[in-house]
Design an enzyme around this catalytic site. Structure first.
Site, PDB file in Angstrom:
ATOM      1  N   HIS A   1       0.820  -1.232   0.000  1.00 15.98           N
ATOM      2  CA  HIS A   1       0.000   0.000   0.000  1.00 15.98           C
ATOM      3  C   HIS A   1       0.844   1.268   0.000  1.00 15.98           C
ATOM      4  O   HIS A   1       0.323   2.354  -0.255  1.00 15.98           O
ATOM      5  CB  HIS A   1      -0.919   0.041   1.228  1.00 15.98           C
ATOM      6  CG  HIS A   1      -2.000  -0.990   1.211  1.00 15.98           C
ATOM      7  ND1 HIS A   1      -2.886  -1.125   0.167  1.00 15.98           N
ATOM      8  CD2 HIS A   1      -2.336  -1.957   2.114  1.00 15.98           C
ATOM      9  CE1 HIS A   1      -3.720  -2.128   0.428  1.00 15.98           C
ATOM     10  NE2 HIS A   1      -3.405  -2.650   1.597  1.00 15.98           N
TER      11      HIS A   1
ATOM     12  N   ASP B   1      -2.737 -10.496  -2.576  1.00 21.90           N
ATOM     13  CA  ASP B   1      -3.224 -10.082  -1.255  1.00 21.90           C
ATOM     14  C   ASP B   1      -4.708  -9.720  -1.428  1.00 21.90           C
ATOM     15  O   ASP B   1      -5.160  -9.412  -2.531  1.00 21.90           O
ATOM     16  CB  ASP B   1      -2.417  -8.851  -0.800  1.00 21.90           C
ATOM     17  CG  ASP B   1      -2.801  -8.365   0.576  1.00 21.90           C
ATOM     18  OD1 ASP B   1      -2.132  -8.757   1.544  1.00 21.90           O
ATOM     19  OD2 ASP B   1      -3.779  -7.590   0.705  1.00 21.90           O
TER      20      ASP B   1
ATOM     21  N   HIS C   1      -6.209  -7.133  -0.597  1.00 16.01           N
ATOM     22  CA  HIS C   1      -6.409  -5.702  -0.858  1.00 16.01           C
ATOM     23  C   HIS C   1      -5.673  -5.276  -2.135  1.00 16.01           C
ATOM     24  O   HIS C   1      -4.645  -5.866  -2.486  1.00 16.01           O
ATOM     25  CB  HIS C   1      -5.880  -4.868   0.320  1.00 16.01           C
ATOM     26  CG  HIS C   1      -6.533  -5.177   1.629  1.00 16.01           C
ATOM     27  ND1 HIS C   1      -6.038  -6.137   2.500  1.00 16.01           N
ATOM     28  CD2 HIS C   1      -7.656  -4.677   2.201  1.00 16.01           C
ATOM     29  CE1 HIS C   1      -6.831  -6.199   3.562  1.00 16.01           C
ATOM     30  NE2 HIS C   1      -7.828  -5.335   3.406  1.00 16.01           N
TER      31      HIS C   1
ATOM     32  N   ASP D   1      -4.499 -12.809   3.609  1.00 10.58           N
ATOM     33  CA  ASP D   1      -5.785 -12.263   4.056  1.00 10.58           C
ATOM     34  C   ASP D   1      -6.913 -12.533   3.056  1.00 10.58           C
ATOM     35  O   ASP D   1      -8.056 -12.155   3.309  1.00 10.58           O
ATOM     36  CB  ASP D   1      -5.679 -10.762   4.377  1.00 10.58           C
ATOM     37  CG  ASP D   1      -4.969  -9.964   3.305  1.00 10.58           C
ATOM     38  OD1 ASP D   1      -4.577 -10.535   2.260  1.00 10.58           O
ATOM     39  OD2 ASP D   1      -4.790  -8.740   3.520  1.00 10.58           O
TER      40      ASP D   1
HETATM   41 ZN   LIG Z   1      -4.159  -7.132   2.542  1.00  4.80          ZN
END
Ligand SMILES: [Zn+2]
Length: 334
Positions: free
Chosen positions: A121, A157, A159, A242
Site C-alpha cells: 500500500h 493479497d 487488498h 488475508d
Molecule cells: Zn491485505
C-alpha cells in the site's frame, strides 16, 4: 531446486489492538524449519535503495517521526510507527532485496521474503495501509538496476496493491496485476485504473466470497495472458494470506489448497518465461494459522518438496464471477 528465505519478524513494531502485529508470525517457525529452504540473513536497505521508489522527504519524515514522536499513528488506516519502525522497515525492504539478489546472482533458484511491516500500500510519497516502504516495488527497481529489462509483479493479497500500482503506472519496464476484494480498503483497483497501460497494469476486482474456483479462473484467464503478453524476465509475487476465507478483516474465500494452486501456477509461469526466477513477498494475512499454512503452501510450490497439511476448505458458496472475468479480459484484449 534451491529456495532461500528471509525472516524479518520486527517484534518491536507493535501497537495495541492492531491486526498487523508480531503475533501474525506465531505459528510460522515450525513451517520454516520443515520447509527445506535455506535461511539467508536480511541486510537492511539503505536510504538510497528505498529512494528507488520513495521520495527522500518521505524517508526522512518517517525517520524523524520514529525518533521524535513515536509511538503514533501516521495514516488513517491506521498505520502506526514505534521507535524501532524505521529500522524495521529498512530491514523488511532489505529482506526482499536480499532474496531477489540471491535469485538474480544465481545463488538460489527462487525465494520467499517473510517480512513485516508489509509494503504494497505504500505509495512513492506516503506510507499507508499498515505499510511504511513498498518492499516489493523497491526490489523490482533493484532487479532492473541489476540487469533485468522487464519485471512482473503478481499481487494476490486481499487488498489492492495501490502503492505498487502508483510506483509503476508510468514505468514500462514493470507490469503489475492485482486480484483483490472490490469495495474494501483502499478503494482503488477498478478495471479501468490504468487506461494508458492496458495489458500492463491489470486490476481484478473480485466480489466478496470469491474463492479457489474463481482464483483458478483468474490465474488461467488473466495471469497467464498477462505474463505471455509482457514476457518478464523475473516475477515477484505479493502474497497476502488475508484472502483466506477465515481472515478476520476481509471477506474473500481462498483456502490453503487455493493458495497452493496459485503458488504452483505462478511458479510454472516463472519456469516458462523467466528461467524460474521468482520471489514471493509476504504482504498481509491476519490469522496466524492461515499465515503459517499459506507460507507452507508457498514453500511446497517453490521447493517442489513436501506437502501442504492444512485441511481448511471454504464452507461458503462462491458467487458467479464469469462476466466480471470476461469484462476484464475484454478491456485488456486477453
Ligand atoms: Zn491485505
Amino acid at each position: 531446486m534451491k529456495t532461500v528465505y528471509t525472516f524479518v519478524p520486527s517484534p518491536e513494531h507493535v501497537y495495541p489492538d492492531h491486526p498487523e502485529r508480531p503475533g501474525r508470525f506465531d505459528l510460522l517457525q515450525p513451517k520454516l524449519k520443515a520447509s527445506g529452504a535455506e535461511l539467508v540473513e536480511a541486510v537492511p536497505a539503505t536510504r538510497e535503495e528505498i529512494a528507488y521508489v520513495h521520495h527522500p522527504k518521505l524517508i526522512s519524515s518517517v525517520e524523524q517521526v520514529c525518533r521524535e514522536e513515536a509511538p503514533g499513528i501516521i495514516d488513517y488506516a491506521p498505520t502506526y510507527v514505534t521507535h524501532s519502525s524505521f529500522e524495521d522497515a529498512l530491514l523488511a525492504a532489505g529482506g526482499v532485496l536480499t532474496c531477489a539478489r540471491a535469485v538474480l546472482n544465481g545463488d538460489a533458484d527462487n525465494a520467499f521474503a517473510l517480512v513485516r511491516p508489509p509494503g504494497h500500500h505504500a505509495e512513492p510519497e506516503r506510507a499507508m495501509g499498515f505499510c511504511i516502504f513498498n518492499n516489493v516495488a523497491i526490489a523490482a527497481r533493484d532487479a532492473l538496476a541489476h540487469g533485468m529489462e522487464r519485471v512482473a509483479i503478481i499481487d494476490y493479497d486481499a487488498h489492492h496493491g495501490n502503492g505498487t500500482q502508483a510506483a509503476f503506472l508510468d514505468d514500462e519496464r514493470v507490469a503489475f496485476v492485482s486480484a483483490h476484494q472490490w469495495g474494501i480498503y483502499p478503494g482503488t483497483g477498478w478495471i479501468e485504473d490504468g487506461p494508458h497501460a492496458r495489458k500492463r497494469i491489470v486490476n481484478v476486482p473480485l466480489p466478496a466470497y470469491a474463492g479457489d474456483n474463481i482464483y483458478e479462473q483468474v490465474a488461467e484467464k488473466i495471469f497467464v495472458p498477462f505474463i505471455e503478453a509482457f514476457k518478464p524476465q523475473m516475477i515477484f509475487v505479493s502474497v497476502g494470506f488475508d484472502a483466506h476465507w477465515s481472515d478476520p478483516i476481509t471477506m474473500l474465500g481462498l483456502s490453503t489448497a487455493g493458495y497452493l494452486m496459485l503458488a504452483k501456477k505462478v511458479m510454472a509461469l516463472a519456469q516458462e518465461y523467466c528461467d524460474g526466477r521468482i520471489v514471493f513477498v509476504l504482504e498481509g494475512g491476519y490469522d496466524p494459522a492461515n499465515l503459517a499454512n499459506g507460507a507452507e503452501a508457498v514453500f511446497v510450490a517453490a521447493t517442489g518438496r513436501g506437502a501442504s497439511e492444512a485441511n481448511d476448505s471454504n464452507p461458503q458458496k462462491e458467487p458467479d464471477c464469469a462476466s466480471r472475468i470476461e469484462e476484464i479480459c475484454r478491456w485488456h484484449g486477453f
